[in-house]
Write a protein that holds these residues in place. Structure first.
Motif, mmCIF file in Angstrom:
data_model
loop_
_atom_site.group_PDB
_atom_site.id
_atom_site.type_symbol
_atom_site.label_atom_id
_atom_site.label_comp_id
_atom_site.label_asym_id
_atom_site.label_seq_id
_atom_site.Cartn_x
_atom_site.Cartn_y
_atom_site.Cartn_z
ATOM 1 N N ALA A 249 37.808 36.170 52.227
ATOM 2 C CA ALA A 249 37.600 37.050 51.072
ATOM 3 C C ALA A 249 38.242 36.459 49.816
ATOM 4 O O ALA A 249 37.682 36.535 48.716
ATOM 5 N N MET A 250 39.417 35.868 49.973
ATOM 6 C CA MET A 250 40.089 35.247 48.835
ATOM 7 C C MET A 250 39.305 34.039 48.313
ATOM 8 O O MET A 250 39.243 33.795 47.102
ATOM 9 N N GLU A 251 38.683 33.309 49.213
ATOM 10 C CA GLU A 251 37.838 32.190 48.791
ATOM 11 C C GLU A 251 36.656 32.698 47.964
ATOM 12 O O GLU A 251 36.299 32.107 46.935
ATOM 13 N N MET A 252 36.033 33.780 48.418
ATOM 14 C CA MET A 252 34.916 34.368 47.683
ATOM 15 C C MET A 252 35.367 34.847 46.298
ATOM 16 O O MET A 252 34.667 34.677 45.303
ATOM 17 N N ALA A 253 36.548 35.444 46.258
ATOM 18 C CA ALA A 253 37.086 35.937 44.987
ATOM 19 C C ALA A 253 37.252 34.798 43.987
ATOM 20 O O ALA A 253 36.870 34.914 42.812
ATOM 21 N N LYS A 254 37.805 33.700 44.426
ATOM 22 C CA LYS A 254 38.034 32.566 43.524
ATOM 23 C C LYS A 254 36.713 31.982 43.019
ATOM 24 O O LYS A 254 36.601 31.604 41.852
ATOM 25 N N ARG A 255 35.721 31.932 43.895
ATOM 26 C CA ARG A 255 34.402 31.440 43.465
ATOM 27 C C ARG A 255 33.815 32.312 42.376
ATOM 28 O O ARG A 255 33.250 31.826 41.397
ATOM 29 N N ASN A 256 33.951 33.624 42.536
ATOM 30 C CA ASN A 256 33.374 34.540 41.554
ATOM 31 C C ASN A 256 34.147 34.528 40.238
ATOM 32 O O ASN A 256 33.553 34.613 39.161
ATOM 33 N N ILE A 257 35.448 34.435 40.324
ATOM 34 C CA ILE A 257 36.251 34.358 39.095
ATOM 35 C C ILE A 257 35.846 33.123 38.296
ATOM 36 O O ILE A 257 35.633 33.196 37.076
ATOM 37 N N TYR A 284 44.646 42.587 43.031
ATOM 38 C CA TYR A 284 45.568 42.824 44.139
ATOM 39 C C TYR A 284 45.420 41.749 45.204
ATOM 40 O O TYR A 284 46.416 41.235 45.738
ATOM 41 N N LEU A 285 44.191 41.376 45.519
ATOM 42 C CA LEU A 285 43.917 40.410 46.573
ATOM 43 C C LEU A 285 44.624 39.075 46.319
ATOM 44 O O LEU A 285 45.137 38.451 47.242
ATOM 45 N N LEU A 286 44.669 38.664 45.044
ATOM 46 C CA LEU A 286 45.246 37.363 44.686
ATOM 47 C C LEU A 286 46.609 37.483 43.993
ATOM 48 O O LEU A 286 47.039 36.575 43.296
ATOM 49 N N ARG A 287 47.268 38.606 44.205
ATOM 50 C CA ARG A 287 48.511 38.901 43.486
ATOM 51 C C ARG A 287 49.627 37.905 43.788
ATOM 52 O O ARG A 287 50.535 37.703 42.966
ATOM 53 N N GLU A 288 49.597 37.282 44.971
ATOM 54 C CA GLU A 288 50.684 36.377 45.359
ATOM 55 C C GLU A 288 50.367 34.918 45.060
ATOM 56 O O GLU A 288 51.183 34.039 45.335
ATOM 57 N N ASP A 289 49.206 34.666 44.503
ATOM 58 C CA ASP A 289 48.797 33.307 44.165
ATOM 59 C C ASP A 289 49.050 33.089 42.669
ATOM 60 O O ASP A 289 48.291 33.575 41.829
ATOM 61 N N ASP A 291 48.632 30.700 40.702
ATOM 62 C CA ASP A 291 47.587 30.003 39.955
ATOM 63 C C ASP A 291 46.402 30.907 39.635
ATOM 64 O O ASP A 291 45.616 30.603 38.730
ATOM 65 N N TRP A 292 46.290 32.008 40.363
ATOM 66 C CA TRP A 292 45.099 32.847 40.226
ATOM 67 C C TRP A 292 45.391 34.282 39.800
ATOM 68 O O TRP A 292 44.469 35.010 39.425
ATOM 69 N N GLN A 293 46.628 34.722 39.846
ATOM 70 C CA GLN A 293 46.904 36.145 39.623
ATOM 71 C C GLN A 293 46.454 36.628 38.255
ATOM 72 O O GLN A 293 45.874 37.715 38.116
ATOM 73 N N GLN A 294 46.693 35.846 37.186
ATOM 74 C CA GLN A 294 46.273 36.277 35.854
ATOM 75 C C GLN A 294 44.764 36.172 35.694
ATOM 76 O O GLN A 294 44.137 37.048 35.091
ATOM 77 N N ARG A 295 44.188 35.132 36.248
ATOM 78 C CA ARG A 295 42.735 34.984 36.184
ATOM 79 C C ARG A 295 42.052 36.134 36.913
ATOM 80 O O ARG A 295 41.019 36.658 36.464
ATOM 81 N N ALA A 296 42.627 36.530 38.043
ATOM 82 C CA ALA A 296 42.078 37.649 38.807
ATOM 83 C C ALA A 296 42.220 38.958 38.041
ATOM 84 O O ALA A 296 41.306 39.794 38.035
ATOM 85 N N ALA A 297 43.358 39.138 37.370
ATOM 86 C CA ALA A 297 43.573 40.360 36.588
ATOM 87 C C ALA A 297 42.572 40.442 35.439
ATOM 88 O O ALA A 297 42.001 41.516 35.174
ATOM 89 N N ASP A 298 42.348 39.327 34.762
ATOM 90 C CA ASP A 298 41.378 39.312 33.661
ATOM 91 C C ASP A 298 39.983 39.652 34.165
ATOM 92 O O ASP A 298 39.234 40.391 33.504
ATOM 93 N N PHE A 299 39.636 39.119 35.326
ATOM 94 C CA PHE A 299 38.325 39.413 35.928
ATOM 95 C C PHE A 299 38.217 40.892 36.285
ATOM 96 O O PHE A 299 37.244 41.570 35.927
ATOM 97 N N SER A 300 39.204 41.404 37.006
ATOM 98 C CA SER A 300 39.171 42.794 37.470
ATOM 99 C C SER A 300 39.069 43.782 36.317
ATOM 100 O O SER A 300 38.398 44.817 36.420
ATOM 101 N N ASN A 301 39.737 43.475 35.220
ATOM 102 C CA ASN A 301 39.741 44.378 34.073
ATOM 103 C C ASN A 301 38.382 44.486 33.392
ATOM 104 O O ASN A 301 38.165 45.393 32.576
ATOM 105 N N LYS A 302 37.471 43.571 33.702
ATOM 106 C CA LYS A 302 36.141 43.618 33.088
ATOM 107 C C LYS A 302 35.099 44.305 33.979
ATOM 108 O O LYS A 302 33.972 44.540 33.546
ATOM 109 N N ILE A 303 35.457 44.636 35.204
ATOM 110 C CA ILE A 303 34.494 45.245 36.121
ATOM 111 C C ILE A 303 34.157 46.664 35.667
ATOM 112 O O ILE A 303 35.047 47.474 35.395
ATOM 113 N N LYS A 304 32.866 46.954 35.607
ATOM 114 C CA LYS A 304 32.432 48.275 35.163
ATOM 115 C C LYS A 304 31.130 48.624 35.888
ATOM 116 O O LYS A 304 30.211 47.802 35.959
ATOM 117 N N ASP A 305 31.058 49.819 36.418
ATOM 118 C CA ASP A 305 29.844 50.258 37.096
ATOM 119 C C ASP A 305 28.745 50.542 36.086
ATOM 120 O O ASP A 305 28.999 50.952 34.950
#
Length: 446
Positions: A249-257, A284-289, A291-305
């Protein structure tokens, strides 16, 4: 369960579980009335959020041993996260469930068939969109070639396991592979431009439910959005994360980011509640990485239904119309409990002329789909669905609207099981809205 296997699982629980989150549970019991498996098992505490947390903590503390009964409790959970909004301590049960399943499934001994099946699905199929297209196009060929008709007329379909046989009836018409591969990367607004957004097209949504993705893009165009659809995006990883495959799942997350982060967009739009909630959880998924935690946060903050952006852009104030009918809405658990999107779909439905909206009792209780739960835990899934269909019938609705592909198939299955296919339909929210918009437009132009 062998002693060596028990030791491995116990150690995995100690390493993988968020102990602080486990300790946040005060055992108050507010979660119990919200839990479908607790209710359907006759209020069995083992199958409640509070009970499952006690089992997880007991494994970490070493006061209980791993067992088949513990695994059954974890497996029987739908992962609907209905316990989260009602928890006064704010326990993130969904995260704990994923950690527990990861601890179990990455350490327990699996049969050859189970190991092969999981490897094929999680490693060989879902991460590769071209393979998803190839696999789902075979279903389309089966539907179009006459094989489906022959299978039913000759009763050969009865050779298929009962659970899969029921699902076969309600699958949408799958397009040809050639059509699946024609997805554009840029689409311009039809109405005056108001936003620039990216669209997360998903894996199953962009194959089996391609027409719903097309409808989503049209709605965004009508609402005034320029749309970017990155070619390099992949499966969201929700199925992996919910099934004990967190590393994948973390691999998929990084690809999408990586696929989306270079796009200068206001939002990343989703139309599947389960995908959207998992994408929203990348932070949350990448919170301990580091190299990716800020990139993941920026991505998550843009998600909108899709329903949220349509409300933001006043789509509900446009002329929308369908034939007079009673309509009810089935919440997507992850859209409501994961993305906290509840009122927007209802507001859009109620804005349509011709709709008499009736709220179903327990509309936000899980329908029993839960990814592949309706296949691997069929008995409990059908028990939950039976309750749901009782509530549907009490509304006298002609149309059930929902906002997630799994929920949509489950509601279609419920309609079939109840013998209501001649009088009741289940539709995705965006398909219903597009019909309402274009039907009104046709009346205006004629």
């Amino acid at each position: 369960m062998k002693e060596q296997e028990k030791n491995r699982i116990q150690q995995a629980f100690k390493e993988k579980m968020d102990y602080d989150e486990l300790m946040n549970c005060t055992r108050c019991g507010f979660c119990l009335p919200s839990c479908p498996t607790y209710i359907e098992t006759g209020q069995n505490e083992v199958h409640s959020p509070r009970g499952r947390i006690a089992l997880m903590k007991g494994l970490v503390d070493g006061v209980i041993e791993p067992s088949d009964e513990v695994k059954e409790s974890i497996d029987l959970c739908l992962g609907c996260r209905a316990c989260e909004p009602v928890c006064p301590s704010g326990v993130q049960f969904g995260h704990l469930l994923e950690q527990a399943r990861d601890a179990i499934y990455q350490t327990n001994e699996q049969s050859f068939i189970e190991k092969t099946t999981r490897s094929f699905a999680f490693n060989k199929l879902f991460p590769h969109q071209n393979r998803m297209q190839r696999a789902t196009s075979l279903i389309g060929f089966y539907q179009r070639s006459g094989l489906q008709t022959i299978a039913h007329k000759t009763k050969a379909i009865k050779l298929v396991p009962k659970d899969l046989r029921a699902m076969e009836k309600v699958l949408p018409d799958v397009p040809k592979r050639k059509v699946m591969k024609q997805r554009p990367e840029q689409v311009t607004a039809i109405a005056p431009r108001r936003k620039r957004v990216a669209f997360f097209s998903g894996c199953l949504m962009d194959t089996m439910f391609l027409s719903t993705n097309d409808a989503t893009i049209k709605l965004l165009q009508y609402a005034g959005c320029d749309i970017v659809i990155p070619k390099t995006q992949a499966c969201c990883g929700a199925l992996h994360g919910h099934s004990g495959e967190r590393e994948r799942a973390m691999e998929m997350a990084k690809r999408n980011i990586e696929a989306f982060e270079e796009e200068a967009v206001d939002y990343i739009i989703t139309n599947a509640g389960g995908c959207g909630a998992f994408l929203h959880d990348y932070e949350y998924l990448l919170r301990e990485d580091t190299d990716w935690q800020q990139r993941a946060a920026d991505f998550s903050n843009k998600i909108k239904d899709i329903s949220s952006i349509l409300i933001d852009l006043q789509f509900d104030e446009l002329d929308l119309q369908v034939a007079d009918q009673i309509v009810t809405y089935q919440d997507s658990c992850h859209l409501k409990n994961g993305q906290h999107t509840f009122s927007q779909p209802r507001q859009l439905i109620e804005a349509i002329d011709g709709v008499h909206y009736v709220e179903m009792t327990d509309a936000s209780r899980c329908c029993g789909s839960a990814g592949i739960y309706n296949i691997v835990e069929s008995d409990m899934s059908m028990q939950i669905l039976d309750y749901k269909m009782t509530q549907v019938k009490n509304t006298a609705a002609k149309t059930i609207v929902t906002a997630n592909p799994g929920c949509l198939l489950q509601m279609k299955l419920g309609i079939e099981r109840e013998g209501l296919s001649d009088s009741v339909q289940a539709v995705h929210l965006v398909d219903f809205l597009l019909q309402a918009y274009e039907q009104k437009e046709e009346q205006v132009t004629t």
